[in-house]
Motif scaffolding. Structure first.
Motif, mmCIF file in Angstrom:
data_model
loop_
_atom_site.group_PDB
_atom_site.id
_atom_site.type_symbol
_atom_site.label_atom_id
_atom_site.label_comp_id
_atom_site.label_asym_id
_atom_site.label_seq_id
_atom_site.Cartn_x
_atom_site.Cartn_y
_atom_site.Cartn_z
ATOM 1 N N THR A 179 0.789 -1.273 -0.231
ATOM 2 C CA THR A 179 0.032 -0.051 0.089
ATOM 3 C C THR A 179 0.798 1.233 0.003
ATOM 4 O O THR A 179 2.030 1.217 0.325
ATOM 5 N N ALA A 180 0.406 2.346 -0.399
ATOM 6 C CA ALA A 180 0.980 3.535 -0.513
ATOM 7 C C ALA A 180 1.279 4.138 0.873
ATOM 8 O O ALA A 180 2.063 5.051 1.118
ATOM 9 N N GLU A 181 0.383 3.653 1.841
ATOM 10 C CA GLU A 181 0.553 4.189 3.191
ATOM 11 C C GLU A 181 1.654 3.445 4.129
ATOM 12 O O GLU A 181 1.928 3.707 5.165
ATOM 13 N N ARG A 182 2.213 2.290 3.474
ATOM 14 C CA ARG A 182 2.992 1.522 4.289
ATOM 15 C C ARG A 182 4.331 2.327 5.005
ATOM 16 O O ARG A 182 4.843 3.219 4.191
ATOM 17 N N GLN A 183 4.607 2.357 6.214
ATOM 18 C CA GLN A 183 5.608 3.163 6.832
ATOM 19 C C GLN A 183 6.988 2.358 7.379
ATOM 20 O O GLN A 183 7.292 2.531 8.336
ATOM 21 N N GLY A 184 7.181 1.283 6.594
ATOM 22 C CA GLY A 184 8.254 0.433 7.006
ATOM 23 C C GLY A 184 8.004 -1.047 6.808
ATOM 24 O O GLY A 184 6.754 -1.513 5.892
ATOM 25 N N TYR A 185 8.489 -1.961 7.500
ATOM 26 C CA TYR A 185 8.351 -3.415 7.078
ATOM 27 C C TYR A 185 8.393 -4.305 8.477
ATOM 28 O O TYR A 185 9.018 -3.942 9.218
ATOM 29 N N ALA A 186 7.793 -5.532 8.238
ATOM 30 C CA ALA A 186 7.876 -6.394 9.326
ATOM 31 C C ALA A 186 9.267 -6.929 9.301
ATOM 32 O O ALA A 186 9.782 -7.216 8.208
ATOM 33 N N ASN A 187 9.885 -7.184 10.395
ATOM 34 C CA ASN A 187 11.197 -7.694 10.573
ATOM 35 C C ASN A 187 11.423 -8.839 11.587
ATOM 36 O O ASN A 187 12.215 -8.734 12.322
ATOM 37 N N GLY A 188 10.564 -9.824 11.390
ATOM 38 C CA GLY A 188 10.765 -11.205 12.181
ATOM 39 C C GLY A 188 10.240 -10.951 13.627
ATOM 40 O O GLY A 188 9.549 -9.983 14.088
ATOM 41 N N TYR A 189 10.859 -11.889 14.526
ATOM 42 C CA TYR A 189 10.349 -11.530 15.940
ATOM 43 C C TYR A 189 11.585 -11.746 16.854
ATOM 44 O O TYR A 189 12.460 -12.449 16.522
ATOM 45 N N LYS A 190 11.111 -11.497 18.116
ATOM 46 C CA LYS A 190 12.374 -11.878 18.968
ATOM 47 C C LYS A 190 11.680 -12.523 20.242
ATOM 48 O O LYS A 190 10.300 -11.920 20.779
ATOM 49 N N PRO A 191 12.281 -13.331 20.956
ATOM 50 C CA PRO A 191 11.680 -14.081 22.049
ATOM 51 C C PRO A 191 11.755 -13.180 23.222
ATOM 52 O O PRO A 191 12.651 -12.465 23.569
ATOM 53 N N LYS A 192 10.692 -13.476 24.036
ATOM 54 C CA LYS A 192 10.704 -12.699 25.372
ATOM 55 C C LYS A 192 9.919 -13.461 26.463
ATOM 56 O O LYS A 192 8.870 -14.050 26.168
ATOM 57 N N ARG A 193 10.405 -13.516 27.786
ATOM 58 C CA ARG A 193 9.949 -14.049 28.755
ATOM 59 C C ARG A 193 8.852 -12.805 29.675
ATOM 60 O O ARG A 193 9.582 -11.935 30.214
ATOM 61 N N ILE A 194 7.738 -13.304 29.944
ATOM 62 C CA ILE A 194 6.901 -12.315 30.627
ATOM 63 C C ILE A 194 6.444 -12.980 32.045
ATOM 64 O O ILE A 194 5.829 -13.918 31.556
ATOM 65 N N ASP A 195 6.597 -12.548 33.238
ATOM 66 C CA ASP A 195 6.006 -12.852 34.359
ATOM 67 C C ASP A 195 4.559 -12.250 34.418
ATOM 68 O O ASP A 195 4.716 -11.010 34.561
ATOM 69 N N THR A 196 3.482 -12.893 34.509
ATOM 70 C CA THR A 196 2.222 -12.238 34.600
ATOM 71 C C THR A 196 1.580 -12.725 35.551
ATOM 72 O O THR A 196 1.741 -13.885 36.129
ATOM 73 N N PRO A 197 0.529 -12.258 36.125
ATOM 74 C CA PRO A 197 -0.532 -12.970 36.858
ATOM 75 C C PRO A 197 -0.825 -14.366 36.679
ATOM 76 O O PRO A 197 -1.471 -15.173 37.620
ATOM 77 N N VAL A 198 -1.063 -14.747 35.300
ATOM 78 C CA VAL A 198 -1.352 -16.107 35.019
ATOM 79 C C VAL A 198 -0.156 -16.841 34.977
ATOM 80 O O VAL A 198 -0.348 -17.957 34.563
ATOM 81 N N GLY A 199 0.708 -16.546 35.351
ATOM 82 C CA GLY A 199 2.198 -17.281 35.314
ATOM 83 C C GLY A 199 3.194 -16.805 34.182
ATOM 84 O O GLY A 199 3.063 -15.574 33.661
ATOM 85 N N THR A 200 4.281 -17.509 34.089
ATOM 86 C CA THR A 200 5.405 -17.119 33.286
ATOM 87 C C THR A 200 5.061 -17.396 31.873
ATOM 88 O O THR A 200 4.572 -18.620 31.607
ATOM 89 N N VAL A 201 4.985 -16.655 30.877
ATOM 90 C CA VAL A 201 4.758 -17.017 29.498
ATOM 91 C C VAL A 201 5.983 -16.637 28.452
ATOM 92 O O VAL A 201 6.615 -15.661 28.746
ATOM 93 N N HIS A 202 6.071 -17.191 27.420
ATOM 94 C CA HIS A 202 7.019 -16.946 26.572
ATOM 95 C C HIS A 202 6.372 -16.529 25.102
ATOM 96 O O HIS A 202 5.536 -17.344 24.776
ATOM 97 N N VAL A 203 6.790 -15.279 24.942
ATOM 98 C CA VAL A 203 6.049 -14.811 23.624
ATOM 99 C C VAL A 203 6.991 -14.379 22.508
ATOM 100 O O VAL A 203 8.343 -14.312 22.856
ATOM 101 N N GLN A 204 6.686 -14.421 21.193
ATOM 102 C CA GLN A 204 7.552 -13.918 20.164
ATOM 103 C C GLN A 204 7.098 -12.210 19.944
ATOM 104 O O GLN A 204 5.876 -12.070 19.337
#
Length: 381
Positions: A40-65
């Protein structure tokens, strides 16, 4: 939904992680102004993959990308949902900090967090959690004071690592009784020694915060405090702690027989009806030791009068202010109970953080007490 059907609510953390990842992908598409592979003409950049991250939350430890971007000229992409999630993480970490402050060991904190799905908790994480309290504790230490008629000062020692070696450092503390007739913890400071310069800086900090109207000070004869007190609060009457002075007298007694009875003899002075009778009892005690224990007699004659200033107060106030026990029992013993598990503090910040948190608890407890510690209506009785 398939995952919930297969595994039930026990695997809710994984379901949350996948939903969280989807939310972040949607955020990235909105940030870039285009969907995945969309031109699209409105695009402001590009997706560049993912990085893993561990988060401690009230529902427990989760691992997300966490989605990344490239080629955007403005602010870098960071998921708003992840930013908001930090509030939940902060709540978890503050709970960890509170447990640590209350004397729960790192291992015990880990066990509790594991019950809530938090995978592991290192000592460094506990340390970072407690640092989250620093701003609040600093605000408490810097809060404005006001009129304080009676001031009680004391110090205790803790072991702290400083300059690569373990040293004994002084924890200076002050409590006071103000117009509301209740005790208040006024402040705390960590110093490398009880030298005059440290006591003076501590007292000056109390005055800078608005401390005024001090008429009576109770303390032991701490090193450096005498000179500092005279310099900063010279107009106040000083009462030397009778309990500590009696204990010092035992050490000056030349033999076991005198050590056994000197405490009882001093007590008869402390419990005299008025100052004149106390001074008469002291003179008789000094005379009784003049020939058999002259050094003890000289010491009593020089030091005991410093413990008689309390007779200038109303009778109803004397019991509260003849010793520094109000701070010894309520403050120092609680500090000792909380700090004994640490043994050696890694830094001044760690020591100040823990003792401040303990003193905040004590101060809040005193503030909620409905019973007056000293009734000002009795001061002329």
């Amino acid at each position: 939904m398939e995952q919930l059907i297969e595994h039930g609510p026990g695997d809710i953390a994984s379901v949350f992680a996948r939903a969280f990842e989807l939310a972040m992908q949607i955020e990235r598409e909105r940030f870039l102004g285009a969907g995945l592979y969309e031109r699209t003409a409105e695009r402001q950049g590009y997706a560049n993959g993912y990085k893993p991250k561990r988060i401690d939350t009230p529902v427990g430890t989760v691992h997300v990308q966490v989605p990344k971007t490239a080629g955007h000229d403005g602010e870098p992409f960071y998921p708003q949902s992840l930013e908001r999630g930090r509030r939940s993480v902060r709540a978890v970490m503050l709970a960890v900090a509170e447990m640590y402050i209350k004397g729960v060991s790192t291992r015990e904190v880990e066990a509790v967090m594991r019950e809530f799905g938090i995978e592991s908790l290192s000592s460094s994480q506990v340390s970072r959690a407690t640092k989250m309290l620093d701003e609040e504790l600093q605000a408490w230490r810097d809060r404005p004071l006001g009129e304080i008629k009676y001031l009680i000062l004391d110090a205790r020692y803790e072991k702290m690592r400083h300059g690569g070696i373990v040293r004994d450092v002084a924890v200076l503390s002050a409590i006071g009784i103000g117009p509301d007739e209740r005790r208040r913890v006024l402040g705390v400071s960590v110093a490398l020694a009880e030298a005059e310069v440290h006591w003076r800086a501590f007292l000056e900090s109390l005055v800078a915060r608005g401390l005024r109207g001090v008429e009576f000070i109770v303390s032991d004869d701490h090193s450096g405090l005498r000179a500092a007190r005279r310099a900063v609060l010279g107009g106040a009457t000083w009462q030397r702690c009778q309990f500590h002075l009696a204990r010092n007298a035992i050490h000056h007694a030349p033999n076991v027989e005198i050590r056994k009875r000197i405490g009882r003899q001093l007590k008869s002075i402390w419990t005299a009806d008025d100052l004149a009778k106390a001074e008469t009892a002291l003179a008789e005690l000094v005379a009784s030791y003049r020939d058999t224990a002259s050094k003890l007699a000289d010491w009593l004659e020089k030091n005991v009068p410093e413990a008689l200033a309390v007779f200038t107060l109303a009778e109803h106030h004397r019991k509260r202010l003849r010793t520094s026990n109000p701070i010894e029992r309520s403050v120092q013993q609680e500090l000792k109970r909380r700090t004994v598990k640490v043994r050696v503090f890694p830094s001044e910040d760690a020591l100040l953080r823990l003792v401040s948190a303990v003193l905040v608890e004590i101060d809040e407890k005193w503030a909620s007490d409905t019973k007056a510690y000293i009734k000002w209506e009795c001061q002329d009785a």
